[in-house]
Design a protein around this motif. Structure first.
Motif, PDB file in Angstrom:
ATOM      1  N   VAL A   1       0.838  -1.205   0.000  1.00 11.72           N
ATOM      2  CA  VAL A   1       0.000   0.000   0.000  1.00 11.72           C
ATOM      3  C   VAL A   1       0.871   1.253   0.000  1.00 11.72           C
ATOM      4  CG1 VAL A   1      -1.614   1.360   1.422  1.00 11.72           C
ATOM      5  CG2 VAL A   1      -2.030  -1.078   1.024  1.00 11.72           C
ATOM      6  N   LEU A   2       1.917   1.261   0.829  1.00 15.40           N
ATOM      7  CA  LEU A   2       2.796   2.433   0.907  1.00 15.40           C
ATOM      8  C   LEU A   2       3.564   2.656  -0.392  1.00 15.40           C
ATOM      9  CD1 LEU A   2       4.063   2.006   4.573  1.00 15.40           C
ATOM     10  CD2 LEU A   2       2.677   3.910   3.685  1.00 15.40           C
ATOM     11  N   VAL A   3       4.047   1.591  -1.009  1.00 15.80           N
ATOM     12  CA  VAL A   3       4.758   1.736  -2.289  1.00 15.80           C
ATOM     13  C   VAL A   3       3.806   2.276  -3.353  1.00 15.80           C
ATOM     14  CG1 VAL A   3       5.899   0.483  -4.176  1.00 15.80           C
ATOM     15  CG2 VAL A   3       6.559   0.030  -1.808  1.00 15.80           C
ATOM     16  N   THR A   4       2.597   1.752  -3.392  1.00 17.02           N
ATOM     17  CA  THR A   4       1.605   2.238  -4.361  1.00 17.02           C
ATOM     18  C   THR A   4       1.279   3.710  -4.112  1.00 17.02           C
ATOM     19  OG1 THR A   4       0.672   0.013  -4.556  1.00 17.02           O
ATOM     20  CG2 THR A   4      -0.718   1.850  -5.290  1.00 17.02           C
ATOM     21  N   ALA A   5       1.077   4.057  -2.844  1.00 20.04           N
ATOM     22  CA  ALA A   5       0.786   5.460  -2.504  1.00 20.04           C
ATOM     23  C   ALA A   5       1.954   6.354  -2.891  1.00 20.04           C
ATOM     24  CB  ALA A   5       0.482   5.589  -1.011  1.00 20.04           C
ATOM     25  N   PHE A   6       3.179   5.883  -2.671  1.00 20.80           N
ATOM     26  CA  PHE A   6       4.361   6.665  -3.043  1.00 20.80           C
ATOM     27  C   PHE A   6       4.397   6.909  -4.549  1.00 20.80           C
ATOM     28  CE2 PHE A   6       8.762   6.846  -4.541  1.00 20.80           C
ATOM     29  CZ  PHE A   6       9.196   7.977  -3.876  1.00 20.80           C
ATOM     30  N   ILE A   7       4.116   5.870  -5.335  1.00 23.21           N
ATOM     31  CA  ILE A   7       4.126   6.021  -6.793  1.00 23.21           C
ATOM     32  C   ILE A   7       3.113   7.073  -7.228  1.00 23.21           C
ATOM     33  CG2 ILE A   7       3.596   4.870  -8.987  1.00 23.21           C
ATOM     34  CD1 ILE A   7       4.735   2.272  -7.694  1.00 23.21           C
ATOM     35  N   VAL A   8       1.901   6.973  -6.711  1.00 21.89           N
ATOM     36  CA  VAL A   8       0.850   7.928  -7.079  1.00 21.89           C
ATOM     37  C   VAL A   8       1.247   9.343  -6.660  1.00 21.89           C
ATOM     38  CG1 VAL A   8      -1.538   8.626  -6.620  1.00 21.89           C
ATOM     39  CG2 VAL A   8      -0.994   6.207  -7.046  1.00 21.89           C
ATOM     40  N   LEU A   9       1.701   9.485  -5.420  1.00 20.93           N
ATOM     41  CA  LEU A   9       2.101  10.817  -4.941  1.00 20.93           C
ATOM     42  C   LEU A   9       3.261  11.379  -5.746  1.00 20.93           C
ATOM     43  CD1 LEU A   9       1.783  10.345  -1.085  1.00 20.93           C
ATOM     44  CD2 LEU A   9       0.397  11.846  -2.535  1.00 20.93           C
ATOM     45  N   GLU A  10       4.239  10.535  -6.071  1.00 22.73           N
ATOM     46  CA  GLU A  10       5.384  11.026  -6.837  1.00 22.73           C
ATOM     47  C   GLU A  10       4.968  11.493  -8.226  1.00 22.73           C
ATOM     48  OE1 GLU A  10       9.162   9.059  -8.734  1.00 22.73           O
ATOM     49  OE2 GLU A  10       9.498   9.467  -6.605  1.00 22.73           O
ATOM     50  N   LEU A  11       4.072  10.763  -8.859  1.00 23.80           N
ATOM     51  CA  LEU A  11       3.616  11.161 -10.190  1.00 23.80           C
ATOM     52  C   LEU A  11       2.853  12.484 -10.144  1.00 23.80           C
ATOM     53  CD1 LEU A  11       2.485   7.692 -11.588  1.00 23.80           C
ATOM     54  CD2 LEU A  11       4.553   8.981 -12.187  1.00 23.80           C
ATOM     55  N   VAL A  12       2.005  12.653  -9.145  1.00 19.35           N
ATOM     56  CA  VAL A  12       1.238  13.897  -9.003  1.00 19.35           C
ATOM     57  C   VAL A  12       2.163  15.057  -8.641  1.00 19.35           C
ATOM     58  CG1 VAL A  12      -0.525  15.064  -7.605  1.00 19.35           C
ATOM     59  CG2 VAL A  12      -0.929  12.741  -8.444  1.00 19.35           C
ATOM     60  N   LEU A  13       3.021  14.847  -7.639  1.00 23.47           N
ATOM     61  CA  LEU A  13       3.921  15.925  -7.199  1.00 23.47           C
ATOM     62  C   LEU A  13       4.938  16.290  -8.277  1.00 23.47           C
ATOM     63  CD1 LEU A  13       4.497  14.988  -3.457  1.00 23.47           C
ATOM     64  CD2 LEU A  13       3.185  16.909  -4.378  1.00 23.47           C
ATOM     65  N   SER A  14       5.356  15.303  -9.056  1.00 17.62           N
ATOM     66  CA  SER A  14       6.314  15.573 -10.122  1.00 17.62           C
ATOM     67  C   SER A  14       5.749  16.576 -11.123  1.00 17.62           C
ATOM     68  CB  SER A  14       6.685  14.274 -10.830  1.00 17.62           C
ATOM     69  OG  SER A  14       7.506  14.538 -11.939  1.00 17.62           O
ATOM     70  N   ARG A  15       4.497  16.398 -11.479  1.00 20.62           N
ATOM     71  CA  ARG A  15       3.857  17.324 -12.423  1.00 20.62           C
ATOM     72  C   ARG A  15       3.697  18.712 -11.800  1.00 20.62           C
ATOM     73  NH1 ARG A  15       2.482  14.474 -16.778  1.00 20.62           N
ATOM     74  NH2 ARG A  15       2.108  12.265 -16.539  1.00 20.62           N
ATOM     75  N   LEU A  16       3.355  18.752 -10.512  1.00 20.30           N
ATOM     76  CA  LEU A  16       3.231  20.030  -9.819  1.00 20.30           C
ATOM     77  C   LEU A  16       4.583  20.738  -9.743  1.00 20.30           C
ATOM     78  CD1 LEU A  16       1.600  22.077  -8.110  1.00 20.30           C
ATOM     79  CD2 LEU A  16       2.191  20.684  -6.116  1.00 20.30           C
ATOM     80  N   LEU A  17       5.619  20.012  -9.378  1.00 20.74           N
ATOM     81  CA  LEU A  17       6.955  20.612  -9.290  1.00 20.74           C
ATOM     82  C   LEU A  17       7.456  21.065 -10.659  1.00 20.74           C
ATOM     83  CD1 LEU A  17       8.630  18.219  -6.697  1.00 20.74           C
ATOM     84  CD2 LEU A  17       7.737  20.535  -6.313  1.00 20.74           C
ATOM     85  N   PHE A  18       7.065  20.358 -11.709  1.00 27.08           N
ATOM     86  CA  PHE A  18       7.423  20.784 -13.062  1.00 27.08           C
ATOM     87  C   PHE A  18       6.740  22.114 -13.388  1.00 27.08           C
ATOM     88  CE2 PHE A  18       6.373  20.784 -17.650  1.00 27.08           C
ATOM     89  CZ  PHE A  18       7.656  20.905 -18.155  1.00 27.08           C
ATOM     90  N   ARG A  19       5.463  22.220 -13.059  1.00 26.33           N
ATOM     91  CA  ARG A  19       4.733  23.466 -13.320  1.00 26.33           C
ATOM     92  C   ARG A  19       5.282  24.630 -12.510  1.00 26.33           C
ATOM     93  NH1 ARG A  19      -1.147  20.830 -13.892  1.00 26.33           N
ATOM     94  NH2 ARG A  19      -0.909  20.220 -16.065  1.00 26.33           N
ATOM     95  N   LEU A  20       5.803  24.330 -11.334  1.00 29.79           N
ATOM     96  CA  LEU A  20       6.414  25.372 -10.494  1.00 29.79           C
ATOM     97  C   LEU A  20       7.865  25.642 -10.877  1.00 29.79           C
ATOM     98  CD1 LEU A  20       4.983  24.290  -7.019  1.00 29.79           C
ATOM     99  CD2 LEU A  20       4.257  26.244  -8.426  1.00 29.79           C
ATOM    100  N   LYS A  21       8.333  24.943 -11.932  1.00 28.73           N
ATOM    101  CA  LYS A  21       9.692  25.094 -12.455  1.00 28.73           C
ATOM    102  C   LYS A  21      10.773  24.652 -11.469  1.00 28.73           C
ATOM    103  CE  LYS A  21       8.354  28.773 -15.618  1.00 28.73           C
ATOM    104  NZ  LYS A  21       7.951  28.020 -16.712  1.00 28.73           N
ATOM    105  N   ILE A  22      10.429  23.690 -10.616  1.00 32.32           N
ATOM    106  CA  ILE A  22      11.399  23.111  -9.691  1.00 32.32           C
ATOM    107  C   ILE A  22      12.018  21.870 -10.325  1.00 32.32           C
ATOM    108  CG2 ILE A  22      11.687  22.001  -7.435  1.00 32.32           C
ATOM    109  CD1 ILE A  22       9.505  23.946  -6.411  1.00 32.32           C
ATOM    110  N   ARG A  23      11.206  21.086 -11.018  1.00 35.57           N
ATOM    111  CA  ARG A  23      11.693  19.918 -11.780  1.00 35.57           C
ATOM    112  C   ARG A  23      11.915  20.340 -13.225  1.00 35.57           C
ATOM    113  NH1 ARG A  23      11.261  14.452  -9.788  1.00 35.57           N
ATOM    114  NH2 ARG A  23      12.005  13.886 -11.839  1.00 35.57           N
ATOM    115  N   ASP A  24      12.918  19.719 -13.845  1.00 34.69           N
ATOM    116  CA  ASP A  24      13.183  19.989 -15.260  1.00 34.69           C
ATOM    117  C   ASP A  24      12.182  19.283 -16.162  1.00 34.69           C
ATOM    118  OD1 ASP A  24      15.391  21.506 -14.547  1.00 34.69           O
ATOM    119  OD2 ASP A  24      16.767  19.801 -14.719  1.00 34.69           O
ATOM    120  N   ARG A  25      11.727  18.107 -15.743  1.00 34.59           N
ATOM    121  CA  ARG A  25      10.785  17.303 -16.532  1.00 34.59           C
ATOM    122  C   ARG A  25       9.782  16.664 -15.585  1.00 34.59           C
ATOM    123  NH1 ARG A  25      15.877  16.102 -18.609  1.00 34.59           N
ATOM    124  NH2 ARG A  25      16.093  16.538 -20.814  1.00 34.59           N
TER     125      ARG A  25
END
Length: 163
Positions: free
Chosen positions: A137-161
């Protein structure tokens, strides 16, 4: 998982462990950015891990995750263990991605998330009596959170991709 607060704490530690190197790259840019593999190339022509895996990222991940554990009222060793194992999982992923000739930052869904969540959770399993189901459950939750946060951080120009 019976203790939802513990789940949130463990997910927060995974987030800190994996997010700090990205944040450090954005804030510090190339300062103190020494590749962990020293630029070593294997006979397949690919780097051992790649230039984005730095000593700075690993040290800051361990230091910050250890501090986050203390702030969450967990033993400092839990934070250090989780960060160290998460970084080991990330290095494993990078090693495999280089062997299959993926470029740095290329997306490999699952390979980019599972080792960096699974290894630290297995390492602290006994400390929190985590079951296999809890870990899944925790690994699955981590994957989902990472995918969502990655897109948010990209929009905030913190992530390159984004992922």
């Amino acid at each position: 998982m019976a203790n939802w607060m513990l789940s949130l704490h463990l997910l927060a530690l995974l987030g800190v462990a994996n997010g700090i190197p990205i944040l450090a790259k954005k804030l510090l840019q190339d300062r103190f950015s020494i590749p962990l593999d020293g630029g070593f190339t294997l006979p397949d022509g690919e780097a051992l891990f790649g230039a984005s895996k730095t000593i700075r990222g690993i040290i800051l991940s361990i230091v910050c995750t250890t501090g986050a554990a203390v702030l969450l009222n967990l033993d400092w060793s839990i934070g250090a263990t989780m960060a160290g194992m998460s970084m080991l999982g990330d290095l494993f992923s990078s090693f495999i991605k280089r062997r299959i000739h993926l470029r740095p930052h290329d997306q490999a869904l699952g390979l980019d998330q599972i080792p960096e969540a699974l290894l630290p959770l297995l390492a602290v399993r006994a400390s929190f009596s985590l079951t296999s189901g809890d870990i899944a459950v925790l690994v699955t939750a981590f994957i989902v959170l990472e995918l969502v946060l990655s897109r948010l951080l990209f929009r905030l120009k913190i992530r390159d991709r984004p992922y």
